[in-house]
Design a protein around this motif. Structure first.
Motif, short mmCIF file in Angstrom:
data_model
loop_
_atom_site.label_atom_id
_atom_site.label_comp_id
_atom_site.label_asym_id
_atom_site.label_seq_id
_atom_site.Cartn_x
_atom_site.Cartn_y
_atom_site.Cartn_z
N GLY B 66 0.80 -1.22 0.00
CA GLY B 66 0.00 0.00 0.00
C GLY B 66 0.84 1.27 0.00
O GLY B 66 0.45 2.28 0.60
N ILE B 67 1.99 1.23 -0.66
CA ILE B 67 2.81 2.45 -0.76
C ILE B 67 3.09 2.74 -2.23
O ILE B 67 3.10 1.83 -3.05
CB ILE B 67 4.16 2.31 -0.01
N PRO B 68 3.29 4.04 -2.55
CA PRO B 68 3.60 4.36 -3.95
C PRO B 68 4.97 3.79 -4.34
O PRO B 68 5.85 3.64 -3.50
CB PRO B 68 3.61 5.88 -3.99
N TRP B 70 7.40 5.12 -5.96
CA TRP B 70 8.56 6.01 -5.75
C TRP B 70 9.11 5.86 -4.33
O TRP B 70 10.31 5.94 -4.11
CB TRP B 70 8.22 7.48 -6.06
N LEU B 71 8.19 5.60 -3.38
CA LEU B 71 8.63 5.48 -1.99
C LEU B 71 9.43 4.19 -1.81
O LEU B 71 10.46 4.16 -1.12
CB LEU B 71 7.40 5.52 -1.06
N GLU B 74 12.82 4.85 -3.10
CA GLU B 74 13.65 5.65 -2.19
C GLU B 74 14.22 4.77 -1.07
O GLU B 74 15.34 4.97 -0.62
CB GLU B 74 12.82 6.79 -1.56
N ALA B 75 13.40 3.83 -0.62
CA ALA B 75 13.83 2.99 0.50
C ALA B 75 14.89 1.98 0.07
O ALA B 75 15.80 1.65 0.82
CB ALA B 75 12.62 2.27 1.10
N LEU B 88 10.72 -6.29 3.99
CA LEU B 88 10.44 -5.35 5.08
C LEU B 88 9.16 -4.53 4.86
O LEU B 88 8.47 -4.21 5.81
CB LEU B 88 11.62 -4.40 5.29
N VAL B 89 8.88 -4.17 3.61
CA VAL B 89 7.68 -3.33 3.41
C VAL B 89 6.39 -4.14 3.43
O VAL B 89 5.33 -3.60 3.74
CB VAL B 89 7.73 -2.49 2.09
N LEU B 90 6.47 -5.42 3.11
CA LEU B 90 5.24 -6.21 3.05
C LEU B 90 4.59 -6.34 4.42
O LEU B 90 5.28 -6.39 5.44
CB LEU B 90 5.56 -7.63 2.54
N PRO B 91 3.27 -6.40 4.45
CA PRO B 91 2.61 -6.63 5.75
C PRO B 91 2.93 -8.03 6.27
O PRO B 91 3.32 -8.90 5.49
CB PRO B 91 1.12 -6.49 5.42
#
Ligand SMILES: [Zn+2]
Ligand SMILES: [Zn+2]
Lengths: 342, 534
Positions: B66-68, B70-71, B74-75, B88-91
């Motif tokens: 649920g993040i764009p 581009w974010l 950046e990460a 890491l970003v996944l729920p």
């Protein structure tokens, strides 16, 4: 009308009340969110901080002119009303609310939204403009729940204790060190502390904060009698000669770091400790976002951390967001050279 | 995959070799054969090929998180690793289940044969069934980027402990071009089939840098030769075929087709350790010329003509099908000389000339001639030494020439990634040109962690300007930059590019007006530019 708070090269300034919040250069009147070195600097003519934060500030800054305020209490300064609200970062840490004719700004200093069992838990404060940190303002930072942290920490300690090994953990002297003490299962063994940690413990105990029993490491302490102990040290202490005494012949101590940066495998490997516990006194990604949403503020100022990325994210979420430059330092796993800034 | 994830965590979290070996040995005692086979394959760099592009994986992960996009982008450079950023970003997983490693590898292969929609569904479902470390590993396998902080040597030691098979024997059994698809655990580790291993190389023997020549003792015990600046290789002639292996255990046979002719000149059952070198008019070509051939799987005719290669022979490991590594170096070398001495000049083979050893002083003089001979330094080998495996101290030393150096000032700084996220570690350096400064190289390594922390604190306070992640800093700190070579480069403003630049020293003693100049760099280019021999 001029902004209620402005950002100067001395700190966050309120012209209507003629005071600064967390200034880093000498000023007449400083309102201080908490006692970490990047927020509470020397040389201010007058300080105002919460009654809970005051003892540590006196301990660290010596003879200062310090007035105290309780959470939620209001105080009139010049044309504004100020009050301090729990930031959940370390004991006594505050968000500072400033109000003038119904317009409210909040400077949050450092904060986290989870209850660490030690600090007064974070309380959202409604406002028009919110000043936030973004130390961990990336969607890769999500903290381990407190209960899981306690389980992992104690499992690591118990396994080392069973082998007669010391468990050495590095954590900031104010905040994280005490958080580890409250998570530790004291039935596993004794807890030893580095001097810098123990000095802070003494200050906190004297003001009535309950901490488990600890033993200060001194040159004549009988280490054999304390084999298998948990040793809480500052991050620089962990890397230096101080820590070597715990490497008992053929049985080197196990080392660990507790930091939000431990979420990144690369940093864990750089610190080259046996374990990395993901533990921070700053808000993680979900925490930052929830806190900002709950303020109801439309205008957000980002002070330290991944500022430009976080600003862009806030803009994409419909906020009016700005990056402001400050000397606040966030959480550093490499505190060795820069003193303790958190 | 929990057991494999636990092994990965155990070896990843500790820096202690004994703990790593213990964790691996325990794993090799307990895991199912199919998983052990894959683990040995993965730990020795035999990764399954990437079956899916990284681009779509990022999109799916960002969407699921649920993040764009581009974010996410950046990460990613801050984390430094794509699979880690994804995991890491996944729920958190909703329905964790524990299936063996081999199951997930099969699953990846099954998905690779399907269309995009089915792949996406399959990968999202997998992410949702795996805990954090398992998810990281699964994604690394998907992207073909699995790596682990364990040398093959340590893994082999652990395997030797678990199986009670001799470590050197195991090292040899695990070499070569096997994959988990064409071999079983039993035939790989317990009962190797000799006919199936005609291409199998011997483990390379590697040398440490000699810091103190006095440590050599009596010069009469030593033999010396040039350390050539090419690609170390092992040429195998067996069963009517030839194979060329790199030090990294990669087959290079097709990249250097001219070496096929060796079959015409040497008997089968011969294995030679040597250096692949670009060669023209009986002298080595610059490494530049060879470099053009490195990244290529097949070689166009034009390049074959421009940069032909030979094998410069160092050592003989097998003769008449017999492993002779245990013989003294002097004996092996004499046999190699006998084989190679009378070959015609069109044979793509030369014997690496021995450098006579009389005294340490005379050796030092020989070493000083290295650059003009297009060599990197000297190799010193004890006359009675067997051919060992891996990097060992004592019998073999490399004595490289000192690097070229230049004093320069830091002008840009950029934060590192991965291991060095949140520290400034990537710097750009400049030399003086009149009153101005000309950037000429980047360098990333050479400082201690403590020095990196100090410079990081300084960069934060002395940034003049920011360009995205790059900070333009006050020109103040002077560093001694070391490098191995210099080449003309029209793409760079300075007109030069350096080979292996790194920071040798932080020159606190040196003021800005005493750094080197662009003219100094040009003179080095003229002296060592390397094109002369081409
Ligand atoms: Zn703080
Ligand atoms: Zn701070």
């Amino acid at each position: 009308m001029a902004d209620l708070l402005t950002f100067t090269d001395r700190g966050i300034y309120c012209e209507a009340g003629d005071f600064y919040i967390d200034p880093w250069r000498p000023v007449d009147r400083a309102l201080v969110t908490h006692g970490h070195a990047d927020h509470a600097h020397e040389g201010m003519a007058r300080y105002l901080a919460t009654d809970i934060a005051a003892p540590v500030m006196r301990h660290r800054l010596g003879e200062i002119s310090l007035d105290t305020i309780r959470y939620g209490e209001t105080r009139r300064i010049g044309d504004v009303t100020v009050s301090f609200h729990p930031a959940g970062h370390v004991p006594g840490s505050a968000q500072i609310r400033v109000e003038r004719k119904g317009e409210v700004w909040v400077a949050s200093g450092d904060y986290k939204t989870i209850d660490d069992g030690l600090s007064t838990p974070f309380e959202p404060v409604r406002c028009d403009a919110f000043i936030t940190e973004s130390t961990f303002g990336l969607p890769v930072f999500k903290w381990t729940p407190q209960a899981e942290l306690a389980r992992d920490l104690n499992a690591w300690w118990a396994a080392n204790a069973a082998e007669g090994r010391f468990s050495l953990i590095g954590a900031y002297a104010l905040g994280k060190a005490q958080r580890i003490l409250t998570l530790a299962d004291t039935s596993i063994g004794p807890i030893l502390t580095h001097g810098a940690v123990e000095n802070t413990n003494e200050v906190l105990r004297a003001q009535g904060i309950a901490l488990p029993d600890t033993i200060r490491v001194t040159p004549d302490l009988d280490l054999k009698a304390h084999a298998g102990a948990l040793v809480v040290a500052t991050p620089p202490g962990l890397g230096g000669p101080w820590a070597r005494r715990f490497n008992v012949a053929g049985n080197p101590a196990s080392t660990a770091f507790a930091s939000g940066w431990m979420a990144l495998r690369g940093v864990r490997r750089r610190r080259a400790a046996d374990r990395g516990f993901i533990m921070s006194d700053h808000a993680d990604w979900p925490g930052l976002n929830a806190a900002i949403r709950e303020t109801g503020a439309r205008k957000i100022f980002v002070t330290h951390g991944y500022t430009s990325i976080f600003r862009r994210w806030l803009e994409s979420e419909g906020f009016e967001a700005h990056v402001v430059s400050t000397e606040y330092a966030g959480e550093n796993v490499d505190a060795d050279d820069e003193g303790e800034a958190a | 995959m929990k057991r494999f994830a636990e092994l990965f965590r155990a070896v990843d979290q500790t820096t202690r070799t004994t703990k790593k070996v213990a964790a691996m040995a325990a794993y090799f005692r307990e895991a199912p054969d199919a998983d052990k086979l894959w683990t040995v394959a993965l730990f020795s760099g035999r990764r399954p090929r990437r079956t899916i592009t990284a681009t779509v994986l990022r999109e799916w992960a960002a969407e699921r998180a649920g993040i764009p996009l581009w974010l996410f982008e950046e990460a990613y450079p801050i984390v430094g690793d794509l699979a880690e950023t994804i995991s890491l970003v996944l729920p958190p997983a909703e329905a964790e289940e524990d299936r063996p490693l081999s199951h997930w590898i099969d699953e990846i292969r099954r998905l690779s044969k399907q269309d995009d929609a089915a792949r996406k569904a399959g990968i999202l479902a997998a992410w949702d069934r795996l805990g954090p470390t398992e998810r990281l590993l699964f994604t690394k396998l998907l992207t073909g980027s699995f790596r682990v902080g364990v040398s093959q040597k340590l893994m082999t030691r652990a395997l030797a402990q678990a199986t009670e098979i001799d470590e050197a024997e195991l090292t040899h059994r695990l070499m070569g071009s096997w994959t988990p698809d064409d071999i079983t655990w039993h035939s790989l580790v317990h009962a190797p089939d000799p006919t199936a291993s005609l291409s199998r190389p011997y483990p390379f023997y590697l040398a440490y840098q000699l810091d103190d020549p006095e440590a050599l003792g009596d010069p009469a015990q030593w033999m010396a030769e040039r350390k050539w600046d090419g690609i170390r290789g092992q040429l195998i002639l067996r069963g009517g075929d030839h194979h060329l292996w790199s030090r990294g255990e990669e087959l290079m046979t097709d990249r250097f087709p001219e070496l096929a002719r060796m079959k015409d000149f040497l008997p089968m059952g011969t294995v030679i350790d040597g250096e692949v070198l670009g060669w023209g008019d009986e002298v080595p070509l610059s490494f530049n010329a060879l470099q053009k051939r490195i990244g290529r799987k097949t070689v166009p005719k034009k390049l074959l003509a421009e940069a032909p290669v030979i094998l410069m022979g160092y050592d003989l490991l097998e003769q008449d099908g017999e492993d002779i590594r245990a013989l003294p170096f002097a004996e092996r070398r004499a046999r190699l000389d006998a084989l190679g001495r009378d070959l015609p000049p069109e044979a793509p083979f030369r014997l690496s000339p021995l450098v006579p050893v009389k005294s340490l002083d005379q050796l030092a003089e020989e070493r000083a001639k290295s650059r003009e001979l297009m060599a990197e330094g000297l190799m010193l080998k004890r006359a009675d030494s067997p051919y060992l495996s891996g990097r060992k101290k004592g019998d073999w030393w490399k004595w490289k020439v000192d690097p070229l150096t230049i004093d320069a000032v830091m002008v840009y700084a950029q934060a590192g990634s991965g291991r060095r996220a949140n520290m400034f570690t990537d710097f750009t350096f400049a030399v003086r040109d009149g009153n101005g400064l000309v950037p000429f190289t980047k360098a990333y390594s050479g400082l201690t962690d403590a020095e990196f922390r100090k410079i990081t604190a300084w960069v934060r306070k002395n940034t003049l300007e920011r360009y995205g992640p790059v900070r333009h800093v006050k020109p103040e700190h002077v560093f001694e930059i070391g490098f191995e070579g210099i080449q003309p480069s029209p793409r760079h403003k300075s007109g030069v590019s350096l080979r292996f630049p790194r920071m040798l020293r932080w020159r606190h003693d040196k003021p800005l007006d005493e750094i080197n100049t662009l003219e100094d760099l040009r003179q080095m280019l003229a002296a060592y530019g390397g094109e002369s021999a081409a």
